[in-house]
Write an enzyme that holds these catalytic residues in place. Structure first.
Site, PDB file in Angstrom:
ATOM      1  CD  GLU A  91      -2.760  -0.910   2.211  1.00  0.00           C
ATOM      2  OE1 GLU A  91      -4.062  -1.662   1.980  1.00  0.00           O
ATOM      3  OE2 GLU A  91      -2.948  -0.519   3.347  1.00  0.00           O
ATOM      4  CB  CYS A 104       2.829   7.945   3.243  1.00  0.00           C
ATOM      5  SG  CYS A 104       3.758   6.157   4.403  1.00  0.00           S
ATOM      6  CB  CYS A 111       7.008  -4.256   8.625  1.00  0.00           C
ATOM      7  SG  CYS A 111       8.753  -3.599   9.229  1.00  0.00           S
ATOM      8  CB  CYS A 115       6.297  -2.292  16.248  1.00  0.00           C
ATOM      9  SG  CYS A 115       7.874  -1.486  15.726  1.00  0.00           S
ATOM     10  CB  CYS A 118       3.361  -1.723  13.777  1.00  0.00           C
ATOM     11  SG  CYS A 118       3.003  -1.066  11.614  1.00  0.00           S
ATOM     12  CB  CYS A 335       0.181   6.808  11.281  1.00  0.00           C
ATOM     13  SG  CYS A 335       1.897   5.979  12.318  1.00  0.00           S
TER      14      CYS A 335
END
Length: 345
Positions: A91, A104, A111, A115, A118, A335
């Site tokens: 995305e 962005c 990933c 975290c 996220c 975010c």
């Protein structure tokens, strides 16, 4: 077959001159077709001799990421789900602000950092993205804005899916291509790379002079950071900050620290006091971000009054702090919400 959008200028020059036996003056023309004009086919390069175009088609591919779905938020934020050549989904987000757009960008499929706050971390890590895939997002985003007669794309933030510094070689190559005045022509001050912080890669990034980093800090102590960002916290917080103290800056530049406020976890005035002790003597600014709950939220959003109190405390202690307006929450484009799940998009 060569992926031509993954060649930097010097590599393109070698490919045209050596592999294709083309004249050197064609290199700049082809580069401009690829990056300034963003063509999606060699046949569109109308000032290139037909023989060279046919030679290009026989030895290279020119492919932009495929637009799978597009969603537009009530605040004007645009989220584009892209399908890469191997079927992987990523995305990218176009964010409107003051007569222009900021994009962005993602650098990895998934990933590895995991975290706890996220959505992308829930995907796990699949692979690094190539330069053509990273900068293809820019080509697609710019073309979409032009097609819709919207404001131009002016700023780039590497804050999408993935940890940019874990794809460092491709990141540096992409930044050099972005900076090329005959191509996309983004100057370093209009590019920000967000990272949880790895010391050696940050040193390399600093030496390049290609961008400024924004460090995802999110906690005022090593202990709390280890709880909410266990893999990132393998780099000690004090060693990380010392490395950023050495980051080469121009006179008016400062290091940006990002601080995600999690309700009841790191958003108290006590935490603000700890953050002041950590950053008060440093040349920096702080971006405060209110947590955006994802599909299966582990945390709760902070109380808006608490966010304002946190910001005020930092200002009272002479630390520049801004609350980042959360954009695109209704389409899961804010975010920490990116996940590249077609069912959700």
């Amino acid at each position: 077959m060569i992926d031509i959008l993954s060649l930097d200028y010097e590599e393109l020059e070698a490919f045209i001159s050596v592999e294709l036996k083309g004249p050197k003056f064609r290199v700049k023309q082809i580069w401009q077709w690829l990056w300034q004009k963003g063509v999606g086919s060699f046949d569109d390069m109308t000032n290139i001799a037909k023989g060279l175009r046919e030679n290009l088609k026989s030895k290279a591919v020119l492919q932009h990421p495929e637009v799978d779905t597009v969603q537009t938020s009530k605040d004007g934020t645009i989220k584009i789900l892209l399908r890469l050549t191997d079927g992987a989904l990523v995305e990218t987000v176009l964010i409107p602000m003051e007569g222009r757009y900021t994009q962005c960008l993602s650098t990895q499929v998934g990933c590895a950092m995991g975290c706890t706050f996220c959505n992308t971390g829930l995907m796990g890590f699949e692979r690094n993205m190539t330069m053509s895939e990273i900068l293809g997002q820019v080509l697609v985003g710019r073309a979409y804005l032009q097609k819709k007669n919207l404001n131009p794309l002016k700023n780039l933030v590497f804050m999408g899916m993935g940890e940019p510094l874990l794809n460092l070689d491709v990141l540096i190559k992409s930044l050099k291509t972005l900076n090329n005045p005959d191509g996309l022509s983004f100057v370093p001050r209009r590019i920000t790379v967000s990272s949880v912080g790895f010391i050696k890669p940050l040193e390399i990034l600093g030496e390049s002079g290609l961008t400024l980093p924004a460090i995802s800090l999110h906690a005022p102590t090593q202990e709390l950071r280890a709880k909410i960002m266990p893999k990132a916290a393998q780099t000690d917080i004090h060693e990380l900050l010392s490395a950023m103290d050495r980051y080469p800056l121009k006179p008016r530049e400062r290091v940006t620290y990002e601080y995600l406020l999690l309700g009841g976890v790191n958003d108290s005035i006590g935490h603000a006091k700890q953050l002041v002790r950590l950053l008060g003597h440093r040349k920096c600014k702080v971006n405060l971000i209110a947590y955006n709950p994802g599909d299966k939220p582990v945390y709760k959003a902070p109380d808006p009054a608490q966010v304002l109190a946190f910001e005020k405390y930092l200002w009272d202690k002479e630390i520049t702090a801004t609350i980042r307006r959360s954009m695109g929450q209704d389409i899961k484009a804010a975010c920490g919400q990116l996940k590249a799940d077609r069912k959700d998009s």
